[in-house]
Motif scaffolding. Sequence first.
Motif, PDB file in Angstrom:
ATOM      1  N   LEU A   1      18.236  66.749 -41.178  1.00 59.05           N
ATOM      2  CA  LEU A   1      19.468  65.818 -40.658  1.00 59.05           C
ATOM      3  C   LEU A   1      19.354  64.607 -41.202  1.00 59.05           C
ATOM      4  O   LEU A   1      20.479  63.783 -41.119  1.00 59.05           O
ATOM      5  CB  LEU A   1      19.261  65.908 -38.987  1.00 59.05           C
ATOM      6  N   ALA A   2      18.604  64.065 -42.009  1.00 52.76           N
ATOM      7  CA  ALA A   2      18.484  62.601 -42.303  1.00 52.76           C
ATOM      8  C   ALA A   2      19.131  62.597 -43.566  1.00 52.76           C
ATOM      9  O   ALA A   2      18.734  62.299 -44.569  1.00 52.76           O
ATOM     10  CB  ALA A   2      17.110  62.210 -42.396  1.00 52.76           C
ATOM     11  N   ASN A   3      20.600  62.509 -43.480  1.00 50.86           N
ATOM     12  CA  ASN A   3      21.465  62.550 -44.609  1.00 50.86           C
ATOM     13  C   ASN A   3      22.159  61.386 -44.833  1.00 50.86           C
ATOM     14  O   ASN A   3      23.174  61.289 -45.519  1.00 50.86           O
ATOM     15  CB  ASN A   3      22.529  63.844 -44.749  1.00 50.86           C
ATOM     16  N   ARG A   4      21.883  60.482 -43.967  1.00 55.70           N
ATOM     17  CA  ARG A   4      22.335  59.087 -44.233  1.00 55.70           C
ATOM     18  C   ARG A   4      21.234  58.087 -44.110  1.00 55.70           C
ATOM     19  O   ARG A   4      20.139  58.266 -43.406  1.00 55.70           O
ATOM     20  CB  ARG A   4      23.269  58.672 -42.952  1.00 55.70           C
TER      21      ARG A   4
ATOM     22  N   GLY B   1      50.877  73.884 -47.268  1.00 57.64           N
ATOM     23  CA  GLY B   1      50.367  74.531 -46.207  1.00 57.64           C
ATOM     24  C   GLY B   1      49.214  74.229 -45.491  1.00 57.64           C
ATOM     25  O   GLY B   1      48.569  74.699 -44.709  1.00 57.64           O
ATOM     26  N   ALA B   2      48.618  72.844 -46.334  1.00 60.63           N
ATOM     27  CA  ALA B   2      47.329  72.279 -45.737  1.00 60.63           C
ATOM     28  C   ALA B   2      47.460  71.437 -44.877  1.00 60.63           C
ATOM     29  O   ALA B   2      48.889  70.861 -44.576  1.00 60.63           O
ATOM     30  CB  ALA B   2      46.542  71.843 -47.105  1.00 60.63           C
ATOM     31  N   LYS B   3      46.526  71.002 -44.202  1.00 62.04           N
ATOM     32  CA  LYS B   3      46.631  69.889 -42.998  1.00 62.04           C
ATOM     33  C   LYS B   3      45.569  68.986 -43.246  1.00 62.04           C
ATOM     34  O   LYS B   3      44.278  69.369 -43.694  1.00 62.04           O
ATOM     35  CB  LYS B   3      46.579  70.744 -41.712  1.00 62.04           C
ATOM     36  N   PRO B   4      45.882  67.999 -42.416  1.00 66.08           N
ATOM     37  CA  PRO B   4      44.488  66.856 -42.308  1.00 66.08           C
ATOM     38  C   PRO B   4      43.428  67.380 -41.749  1.00 66.08           C
ATOM     39  O   PRO B   4      43.239  68.447 -41.151  1.00 66.08           O
ATOM     40  CB  PRO B   4      45.260  65.769 -41.728  1.00 66.08           C
ATOM     41  N   GLN B   5      42.241  66.858 -42.189  1.00 69.26           N
ATOM     42  CA  GLN B   5      41.076  67.264 -41.556  1.00 69.26           C
ATOM     43  C   GLN B   5      40.561  66.166 -40.403  1.00 69.26           C
ATOM     44  O   GLN B   5      40.828  64.967 -40.233  1.00 69.26           O
ATOM     45  CB  GLN B   5      39.842  67.063 -42.602  1.00 69.26           C
ATOM     46  N   LEU B   6      40.194  67.018 -39.220  1.00 67.83           N
ATOM     47  CA  LEU B   6      39.902  66.159 -38.124  1.00 67.83           C
ATOM     48  C   LEU B   6      38.369  66.368 -37.815  1.00 67.83           C
ATOM     49  O   LEU B   6      38.033  67.605 -37.673  1.00 67.83           O
ATOM     50  CB  LEU B   6      40.609  66.747 -37.035  1.00 67.83           C
ATOM     51  N   PHE B   7      37.456  65.427 -37.704  1.00 60.37           N
ATOM     52  CA  PHE B   7      36.128  65.534 -37.570  1.00 60.37           C
ATOM     53  C   PHE B   7      35.538  64.122 -36.894  1.00 60.37           C
ATOM     54  O   PHE B   7      36.208  63.280 -36.615  1.00 60.37           O
ATOM     55  CB  PHE B   7      35.457  65.707 -38.893  1.00 60.37           C
ATOM     56  N   GLN B   8      34.322  64.343 -36.367  1.00 59.68           N
ATOM     57  CA  GLN B   8      33.718  63.374 -35.726  1.00 59.68           C
ATOM     58  C   GLN B   8      32.875  62.497 -36.804  1.00 59.68           C
ATOM     59  O   GLN B   8      31.873  62.965 -37.257  1.00 59.68           O
ATOM     60  CB  GLN B   8      32.983  63.776 -34.609  1.00 59.68           C
ATOM     61  N   ALA B   9      33.061  61.409 -36.941  1.00 57.62           N
ATOM     62  CA  ALA B   9      32.686  60.385 -37.989  1.00 57.62           C
ATOM     63  C   ALA B   9      30.945  60.243 -37.490  1.00 57.62           C
ATOM     64  O   ALA B   9      30.625  59.886 -36.636  1.00 57.62           O
ATOM     65  CB  ALA B   9      32.954  58.787 -37.957  1.00 57.62           C
ATOM     66  N   GLY B  10      30.224  60.372 -38.663  1.00 51.70           N
ATOM     67  CA  GLY B  10      28.741  60.359 -38.607  1.00 51.70           C
ATOM     68  C   GLY B  10      27.992  61.271 -37.921  1.00 51.70           C
ATOM     69  O   GLY B  10      26.807  61.003 -37.453  1.00 51.70           O
ATOM     70  N   ALA B  11      28.776  62.375 -37.307  1.00 56.41           N
ATOM     71  CA  ALA B  11      27.942  63.150 -36.350  1.00 56.41           C
ATOM     72  C   ALA B  11      26.974  64.174 -37.193  1.00 56.41           C
ATOM     73  O   ALA B  11      26.688  65.028 -36.441  1.00 56.41           O
ATOM     74  CB  ALA B  11      29.010  64.033 -35.593  1.00 56.41           C
ATOM     75  N   GLY B  12      27.123  64.433 -38.545  1.00 57.49           N
ATOM     76  CA  GLY B  12      26.265  65.253 -39.247  1.00 57.49           C
ATOM     77  C   GLY B  12      26.923  66.671 -39.472  1.00 57.49           C
ATOM     78  O   GLY B  12      26.274  67.421 -39.642  1.00 57.49           O
ATOM     79  N   GLU B  13      28.431  66.924 -38.954  1.00 60.09           N
ATOM     80  CA  GLU B  13      28.835  68.146 -38.968  1.00 60.09           C
ATOM     81  C   GLU B  13      29.156  68.381 -40.544  1.00 60.09           C
ATOM     82  O   GLU B  13      29.397  69.504 -40.842  1.00 60.09           O
ATOM     83  CB  GLU B  13      29.910  68.009 -38.142  1.00 60.09           C
ATOM     84  N   LEU B  14      29.650  67.341 -41.354  1.00 63.38           N
ATOM     85  CA  LEU B  14      30.027  67.734 -42.482  1.00 63.38           C
ATOM     86  C   LEU B  14      29.137  67.180 -43.777  1.00 63.38           C
ATOM     87  O   LEU B  14      28.114  66.873 -43.500  1.00 63.38           O
ATOM     88  CB  LEU B  14      31.402  67.032 -42.635  1.00 63.38           C
TER      89      LEU B  14
ATOM     90  N   ALA C   1      27.583  65.213 -46.823  1.00 61.15           N
ATOM     91  CA  ALA C   1      27.556  63.543 -46.446  1.00 61.15           C
ATOM     92  C   ALA C   1      28.714  62.988 -47.055  1.00 61.15           C
ATOM     93  O   ALA C   1      29.037  61.785 -46.732  1.00 61.15           O
ATOM     94  CB  ALA C   1      26.194  63.333 -47.265  1.00 61.15           C
ATOM     95  N   ALA C   2      29.123  63.602 -48.149  1.00 61.10           N
ATOM     96  CA  ALA C   2      30.386  62.933 -48.706  1.00 61.10           C
ATOM     97  C   ALA C   2      31.614  62.522 -48.124  1.00 61.10           C
ATOM     98  O   ALA C   2      32.174  61.365 -48.122  1.00 61.10           O
ATOM     99  CB  ALA C   2      31.050  63.702 -49.918  1.00 61.10           C
ATOM    100  N   LEU C   3      31.898  63.213 -46.909  1.00 60.18           N
ATOM    101  CA  LEU C   3      32.785  62.894 -45.964  1.00 60.18           C
ATOM    102  C   LEU C   3      32.363  62.187 -44.738  1.00 60.18           C
ATOM    103  O   LEU C   3      32.650  61.508 -44.095  1.00 60.18           O
ATOM    104  CB  LEU C   3      33.758  64.127 -45.585  1.00 60.18           C
ATOM    105  N   ASP C   4      31.068  62.839 -44.262  1.00 62.47           N
ATOM    106  CA  ASP C   4      30.403  62.230 -43.017  1.00 62.47           C
ATOM    107  C   ASP C   4      30.312  60.793 -43.131  1.00 62.47           C
ATOM    108  O   ASP C   4      30.177  60.066 -42.209  1.00 62.47           O
ATOM    109  CB  ASP C   4      29.222  62.968 -42.921  1.00 62.47           C
ATOM    110  N   SER C   5      29.834  60.452 -44.306  1.00 61.00           N
ATOM    111  CA  SER C   5      29.366  59.028 -44.589  1.00 61.00           C
ATOM    112  C   SER C   5      30.643  58.022 -45.036  1.00 61.00           C
ATOM    113  O   SER C   5      30.304  56.954 -45.374  1.00 61.00           O
ATOM    114  CB  SER C   5      28.258  58.770 -45.423  1.00 61.00           C
ATOM    115  N   SER C   6      31.748  58.532 -45.248  1.00 59.66           N
ATOM    116  CA  SER C   6      32.902  57.898 -45.787  1.00 59.66           C
ATOM    117  C   SER C   6      33.879  56.995 -45.186  1.00 59.66           C
ATOM    118  O   SER C   6      34.510  56.303 -45.666  1.00 59.66           O
ATOM    119  CB  SER C   6      33.622  58.975 -46.647  1.00 59.66           C
ATOM    120  N   VAL C   7      33.972  57.217 -43.838  1.00 63.09           N
ATOM    121  CA  VAL C   7      34.805  56.384 -42.843  1.00 63.09           C
ATOM    122  C   VAL C   7      34.326  55.543 -41.849  1.00 63.09           C
ATOM    123  O   VAL C   7      34.999  54.686 -41.556  1.00 63.09           O
ATOM    124  CB  VAL C   7      35.603  57.603 -42.175  1.00 63.09           C
ATOM    125  N   ALA C   8      32.982  55.818 -41.207  1.00 64.76           N
ATOM    126  CA  ALA C   8      32.821  54.851 -40.194  1.00 64.76           C
ATOM    127  C   ALA C   8      32.449  53.319 -41.205  1.00 64.76           C
ATOM    128  O   ALA C   8      31.824  53.245 -42.108  1.00 64.76           O
ATOM    129  CB  ALA C   8      31.052  55.271 -39.834  1.00 64.76           C
TER     130      ALA C   8
END
Length: 420
Positions: free
Chosen positions: A100-103, A208-221, A223-230
């Motif tokens: 899990l230590a991807n940050r 036909g595509a839609k935005p992505q909804l996720f929880q920032a820094g929660a380790g679900e995605l 690292a490229a996205l998980d670490s990009s917004v917080a």
Amino acid sequence: MSENAPGPGDPRGTSDPAALRPGGVMGGTGESIVVRKAETGRRAAPSTEEEPEVFASTVRRKPQSEAGYDEAPPGVGRLGVILGTVLAVLLVGSGVTLWLANRPDSGDVAPAAAADSAQSPSAEASEPTEPTVPPIKDTAAVLPKVSGAVGTKARIEVPKEQADGTFVVKTLTEGDGPVVKKNDWVTVDYTAKDWTTGKDIPSSYDKGAKPQLFQAGAGELIAALDSSVAGRKVGSRVLVVAPPEAAFREQGNSQLGVGAKDTLVFAVDIVRATDPTAIVSGTPTDAPADLPQVKDNGKKAAEITVPKGVAAPKALKSAVLIKGKGPKVESGQKVVVQYTGLLYSNGKKFDSSLDRGSAFSFVTGGGQVIEGWDKGLVGQTVGSRVELVIPPSLGYKDQAQGSIPANSTLVFVVDILDAG
């Protein structure tokens, strides 16, 4: 929620809590509605101690989205798996220990893996290890060029030179919205390109595509996205250069044509951020006289009073207490909600996300929640507060579930915070 059952790559789950649902799993990989916190996939032995129960499983689930950038359910989204691919997909076909230590700021590891490594040093030495995610920097020797206005599909031009392995997260245009915090629910649009091959990767701006909804820094995605917004402001456009260790690692992604050593480039537009303790805003209206009355209680669980002498309805009843101005929720969308639930028979509350201080997410129409939720929330607008009175036929039917007796009519007050 996604957020499907926690698989071998899920950072927190072990087995499927949906199996606890009376009558079995709902619709393939459904969300368990009421589970005891101590249960992890099979019915636990009877206990003499009263344990806390929750309406929605607190075990993190693999995220899903209409856009298909999570591990989407069959038939949902044409774009396939990419940004939201959970670690389960990243580890498919490998025997790699969960990591899990991807940050850079995270020292968490899966408890089972930590225990195994402490007890069996020789086994640890013989097992393959995940490549370490490089530290985040805001520049590199060469960088792609990104053009276009925030809120539109970006044009990404990659240099002739190959990437040097630097993991770059750089704000290109700073927004004027609030700063995104870790664990905020974030909606983003994105454009993506494979630096190594020069090929475009499906974007949320595609038809036909839609935005992505996720929880920032929660380790679900990845690292490229998980670490990009917080730490970045809503309204910003962020450049992300993700070496394989911050993207799909040694597995690559054959569905997208991403090789094991490919570096990916993203232009991420931060659209919205929602605090996990948020509620909808607006002045509530009274529910109809024959429905339970709801007293607004701010960020605490709503006070709900069941009308005396009124028989429980045999069909689903709903009332919009606050009308949101957002888009309508569609079947297959991931939504983030706050809720309070109680029994119609005695007015006893059995759960509230507000008591836990954490909003709940799930994918509509996929059988992840009881049928009354899917029927009652699809078609409502984001920003709305909705009261649902759910008969047993759309709830747990003739099965008892924790503190909820068999054949119970359920009452919920639900705030729809976001949908993606």
